[in-house]
Design an enzyme around this catalytic site. Sequence first.
Site, PDB file in Angstrom:
ATOM      1  N   GLU A 257       0.880  -1.156   0.000  1.00  0.00           N
ATOM      2  CA  GLU A 257       0.000   0.000   0.000  1.00  0.00           C
ATOM      3  C   GLU A 257       0.916   1.204   0.000  1.00  0.00           C
ATOM      4  O   GLU A 257       1.630   1.438   0.977  1.00  0.00           O
ATOM      5  CB  GLU A 257      -0.876  -0.048   1.257  1.00  0.00           C
ATOM      6  CG  GLU A 257      -2.104   0.787   1.140  1.00  0.00           C
ATOM      7  CD  GLU A 257      -2.218   1.718   2.287  1.00  0.00           C
ATOM      8  OE1 GLU A 257      -2.001   2.921   2.066  1.00  0.00           O
ATOM      9  OE2 GLU A 257      -2.496   1.249   3.393  1.00  0.00           O
ATOM     10  N   CYS A 296      -2.593   8.147   4.358  1.00  0.00           N
ATOM     11  CA  CYS A 296      -2.560   7.597   3.000  1.00  0.00           C
ATOM     12  C   CYS A 296      -3.875   7.846   2.282  1.00  0.00           C
ATOM     13  O   CYS A 296      -3.935   7.797   1.067  1.00  0.00           O
ATOM     14  CB  CYS A 296      -2.230   6.110   3.044  1.00  0.00           C
ATOM     15  SG  CYS A 296      -3.199   5.201   4.235  1.00  0.00           S
TER      16      CYS A 296
END
Length: 679
Positions: A257, A296
């Site tokens: 990720e 994020c």
Amino acid sequence: MTNLLQSFTEGRWFTAADEGTPLASAVDGHEVARISATGLDRAGMVEYARTVGVPALAALTFHERAALLKQLGMTLMAGKEEFYEVSRHTGATTRDSAVDIDGGFGTILSYSSKARRELPNDTVYLDGPTEQLGKKGTFLGQHIYTSRRGVAVQINAFNFPVWGFLEKLAPAFIAGVPSIVKPASQTAYLTELVFRRIIESGILPEGSVQLLCGSAGDLLDHLDGQDSVAFTGSAETAARLRAHPQVVTSGLHFTAEADSLNASILGTDVTIEAPEFDLYVKQLVTEMTVKAGQKCTAIRRAFVPEPLVDDVIAAASARLSTITVGDPASDGVRMGALASIEQRDEVLKSLRGLTKSASIVFGDPDHVDVVGADATKGAFLSPILLRADDKTAPEPHDIEAFGPVSTVIGYRDAADAVELAARGKGSLVASLVTKDAELAGEVVRGLAPYHGRVLVLNNEDARESTGHGSPLPVLVHGGPGRAGGGEELGGIRGVLHHMQRTAVQGTPNVLTSVGRRWVTGADRVQGDVHPFRKNLAELVLGDTIVGGPRQVTRADIDHFAEFTGDTFYAHTDPEAAAANPLFGGIVAHGYLVVSLAAGLFVDPAPGPVLANFGVDGLRFLTPVKADDSLTVTLTAKQITPRQSADYGEVRWDAVVTNQNDDPVATYDVLTLVAKAEED
Ligand code: NDP
């Protein structure tokens, strides 16, 4: 050194041989801790996980693991205050810390509860129904999931030192796979503290969790095809790890990720007076300032219909001007520091890239008023809002400034917004603020291939909305392409990522034994004792009762219609029913068939069966006409003791047939049955 962080390896705390590298407070630069893994035997950690952790977890069912996670979540939650104290050094405000700390513990509890509700009290998970592979039903296929016999290595980013490791650990633990947690060095002191409390609690089995503070070193060299690496961090590190020889050659499972240029779109239907306009602006400012934008999932690109760009910038700027920056411990501070001076330098570098094709419309990268701290010592930065000069210039779609930075980009219409959002090359999340469901349908279908999650926000769901930036344990967290291509969380799917799916082929008896769920065609056991008189310990898969035959009369149908009020023409009007192409005459109600079947299989006296809590998969297969005769066959299909209750669930396979042996109805009956007969 007293403040040298320790690793927890092979069942004990390990202290590095050297003095380690200092880790500075984000707020005032003082040394919070030191970190080093010099001398750590990483091969030994992997071996320990495989030889001690794997068997310890394999000895527990999904429900038993879930019960331990619940206990752990409650224990950590009860002592969370000390974590908040330490979290401040990472630059986090109380609100930021809640996302990380309470969010992490909440994720554990959510996984615990989901596992108890959705997984069997077993170690094998059955995926879908059996597939009949031959004409006679003696050869079937069934997909099963079993725990991989390896270790889940979790390499985390600096921005969520608590949630980051727990959201990876919880699904792995439920899956029965031990974890090696490697926090980002910068904020590892908070991870180490939480981990220390986990170990002190003594709740988790030996070898199921280990902690590596410091460099990962040669850790990946020791992994193989039963192991996995879940990485969160920069795209560069992700690319480097993806090319690691063990990842390339051994078949170990690698997911990443990484960067994400998340978008938030203001719908073309929204006017400046609409409540959705405020929702949009408020959400943008929240995402820029929570965790100082180091999320994020934060909004990097704010897509706004061209005529409203100036209004959004004005409204967002007005809100941003009320954000007080400073020491999270000081009153009124709404945004803390970035995680480190180096991190702020990185953001400023990215900002220089962004300003090649965008202009700063709020904030000064060189100056910020700071409350309660020395601006020269902490990693403080003003929120910065930019306006794209050219919506198709590459910079706003390419450069992730990992801080309180967003760019407003004007767009023309829905198709334009979708096309521009896709220029992010794959993101974790996009949000659309609109009250127009038609528009939402069009835009979401366009956004979905490029995003792991899409939120549609308006005045109707705003109060309950969990927000653009919050990954949820029950929903997918991850995104395609540039976002890394990985997928975490998403409820039980997150657990299954750690398990091997296998197609098993064999006879019904073999599949019953493998899956511990009775399969049609396997042996049935018909004894003298009615299965409803057996408690959970006495009942075995295949225990069967056959009831009937019982004739259905026209009077039964008339009575049922009158009694229930279900006078649908197919049950009451002979002429209309005769014209029905499927029935060609009066038929019995499906629910009458099911009710009569219950009358044929129940054993009425008080006993171990406590309740019927539903039916699954009810299908009516053949119409029942007056004077047909019904027989029911009820077979114990799955027996699931509940973890901390004196009863369990029994799923019964029910087949109702007519006088020609045609199946009339099939379904599963769900009951609660006492574990043992009361004295
Ligand atoms: P890094 O990629 O440098 O580090 C992430 C993790 O990987 C850390 O635990 C780090 O450990 C570890 N790591 C680094 N090199 C290796 C290696 N060779 N082998 C194994 N593990 C390794 O990211 P940062 O945390 O420093 O953040 C840098 C940038 O990444 C941010 O500025 C931001 O742009 C982006 N980022 C993106 C996130 C997202 O999800 N979109 C989340 C966080 C960051 P160590 O700390 O010990 O070096």
